[in-house]
Scaffold this motif. Structure first.
Motif, mmCIF file in Angstrom:
data_model
loop_
_atom_site.group_PDB
_atom_site.id
_atom_site.type_symbol
_atom_site.label_atom_id
_atom_site.label_comp_id
_atom_site.label_asym_id
_atom_site.label_seq_id
_atom_site.Cartn_x
_atom_site.Cartn_y
_atom_site.Cartn_z
ATOM 1 N N ARG A 88 39.741 66.576 27.942
ATOM 2 C CA ARG A 88 39.017 65.185 27.484
ATOM 3 C C ARG A 88 38.977 65.029 25.372
ATOM 4 O O ARG A 88 39.318 64.116 25.359
ATOM 5 C CB ARG A 88 38.258 65.221 28.238
ATOM 6 N N SER A 89 38.498 66.425 25.382
ATOM 7 C CA SER A 89 38.590 65.753 23.778
ATOM 8 C C SER A 89 38.917 66.194 23.057
ATOM 9 O O SER A 89 39.008 66.534 21.880
ATOM 10 C CB SER A 89 36.770 66.938 23.687
ATOM 11 N N ASN A 90 39.954 67.362 23.520
ATOM 12 C CA ASN A 90 41.282 67.859 22.217
ATOM 13 C C ASN A 90 41.772 66.431 21.989
ATOM 14 O O ASN A 90 43.105 65.756 23.043
ATOM 15 C CB ASN A 90 41.693 69.181 23.251
ATOM 16 N N GLN A 91 42.089 65.691 20.867
ATOM 17 C CA GLN A 91 43.023 65.562 20.161
ATOM 18 C C GLN A 91 44.535 65.143 21.055
ATOM 19 O O GLN A 91 45.390 64.542 21.128
ATOM 20 C CB GLN A 91 43.275 64.621 19.385
ATOM 21 N N VAL A 95 47.487 63.169 22.708
ATOM 22 C CA VAL A 95 48.747 62.540 21.614
ATOM 23 C C VAL A 95 50.079 63.233 22.446
ATOM 24 O O VAL A 95 51.186 62.597 22.344
ATOM 25 C CB VAL A 95 49.077 62.872 20.063
ATOM 26 N N LEU A 96 49.995 64.648 23.069
ATOM 27 C CA LEU A 96 51.115 64.950 23.383
ATOM 28 C C LEU A 96 51.825 64.545 24.711
ATOM 29 O O LEU A 96 52.644 65.270 25.436
ATOM 30 C CB LEU A 96 51.337 66.514 22.872
ATOM 31 N N GLN A 97 50.668 64.520 25.371
ATOM 32 C CA GLN A 97 50.803 64.364 26.797
ATOM 33 C C GLN A 97 52.159 63.268 27.185
ATOM 34 O O GLN A 97 53.242 63.976 27.684
ATOM 35 C CB GLN A 97 49.690 64.216 27.831
ATOM 36 N N MET A 257 52.918 63.783 13.901
ATOM 37 C CA MET A 257 53.319 64.366 13.198
ATOM 38 C C MET A 257 51.785 63.493 11.806
ATOM 39 O O MET A 257 50.596 63.842 11.797
ATOM 40 C CB MET A 257 54.125 64.582 11.429
ATOM 41 N N ALA A 258 52.455 62.320 11.952
ATOM 42 C CA ALA A 258 50.903 61.161 11.110
ATOM 43 C C ALA A 258 50.169 60.895 12.017
ATOM 44 O O ALA A 258 48.960 60.677 11.771
ATOM 45 C CB ALA A 258 51.805 59.976 10.960
ATOM 46 N N THR A 259 49.400 61.374 13.674
ATOM 47 C CA THR A 259 48.660 60.571 13.970
ATOM 48 C C THR A 259 47.781 61.669 14.306
ATOM 49 O O THR A 259 46.543 61.173 15.308
ATOM 50 C CB THR A 259 49.139 60.058 15.404
ATOM 51 N N LEU A 260 48.292 62.980 14.152
ATOM 52 C CA LEU A 260 47.701 64.331 13.798
ATOM 53 C C LEU A 260 46.231 64.423 12.994
ATOM 54 O O LEU A 260 47.384 64.575 12.130
ATOM 55 C CB LEU A 260 47.879 65.571 14.407
ATOM 56 N N LEU A 261 44.519 64.423 13.113
ATOM 57 C CA LEU A 261 44.238 64.815 12.331
ATOM 58 C C LEU A 261 43.727 65.956 11.774
ATOM 59 O O LEU A 261 43.752 66.671 13.100
ATOM 60 C CB LEU A 261 43.069 63.861 12.675
#
Length: 261
Positions: A88-91, A95-97, A257-261
């Motif tokens: 739940r806490s993993n961005q 994003v990837l699901q 790529m642009a959405t992963l911090l």
């Protein structure tokens, strides 16, 4: 001379809680067996004295994480709350699901997301064309990094010197007759995969399974994960995987790529 003030986030030797470390190690051994275990088995697998393992098991039982009939011990569903907290806490999972679902639907094969954990890869999400998980790897499943497509992609983020040392030090057991275990051959394969931007591993991790994977990069170009498509060898050839699946994986990985911090 004024001694610099220690940051609250900076660990100290006295901050290490050995009993907690032992408890977590003990919980992990349940993943090595598919059935309840006796105290002696658990203690041996965890590398703990029998008396220590007994106290930890009773503590976990009190907390609801372990059940026992007096002889055998097994984890309870409450253990899953630990995994849910991570997911739940993993961005990346959030994003990837949807991306994995798109890939699986387009390829009509299962697509998975994996991260590197030590010398292993752990699968943390996957998409299925039918949404019925009857095949492929489960979430939380682990495999050696050196003989998997996702693992070689992730190891490829290391520099040559670090990669060479890592391969030499890690355990490299053959899982199939096709598994490459020689560190020099592995170094050559992984550096080649790094150069072409993907990895295709054929029957090295499982005897009837092949997989193709690409890196998932965050906004600054750092590789943080890998996504793949895996299939039975009788269904899809290596040529088809490169022709059909590789462009799909690259396209979808590039979009996040642009959405992963």
């Amino acid at each position: 001379m004024v001694k610099p003030k220690r940051s609250e986030s900076e660990p100290r030797t006295t901050d290490f809680v050995e009993s907690l470390d032992r408890g977590l190690r003990l919980l992990q051994v349940f993943g090595e067996r598919s059935s309840p275990m006796r105290l002696s088995e658990i203690a041996a697998l965890a590398g703990l004295p029998r008396a220590t393992a007994r106290r930890i098991l009773f503590t976990l039982q009190h907390g609801g994480y372990v059940s026992s009939d007096g002889k055998l011990f097994a984890p309870t569903p409450r253990v899953l709350t630990l995994a849910v907290a991570y997911l739940r806490s993993n961005q990346m999972v959030a994003v990837l699901q949807p991306v994995l679902d798109k890939i699986a639907s387009a390829a009509h094969e299962i697509s998975s997301l994996a991260v590197l954990d030590g010398d292993e890869v752990v699968f943390i999400a996957r998409g299925s064309p039918t949404r019925i998980f009857t095949g492929g790897v489960d979430i939380g499943y682990r495999l050696p990094a050196f003989c998997t497509a996702v693992g070689r992609v992730l190891l490829g983020r290391l520099g040559d010197a670090e990669l060479r040392a890592r391969l030499s030090a890690m355990k490299r057991e053959a899982l199939t007759p096709q598994t490459v275990t020689d560190p020099k051959r592995l170094l050559s394969a992984i550096t080649a995969d790094r150069g072409r931007g993907y990895s295709l591993v054929d029957r090295e991790a499982e005897p009837h399974f092949r997989s193709i994977a690409v890196p998932v990069k965050r906004y600054d170009g750092i590789i943080v994960a890998a996504i793949n498509i895996g299939t039975h060898v009788d269904r899809i050839s290596t040529d088809e995987m490169q022709e059909r699946f590789l462009p799909l994986l690259r396209e979808q990985a590039g979009k996040v790529m642009a959405t992963l911090l």
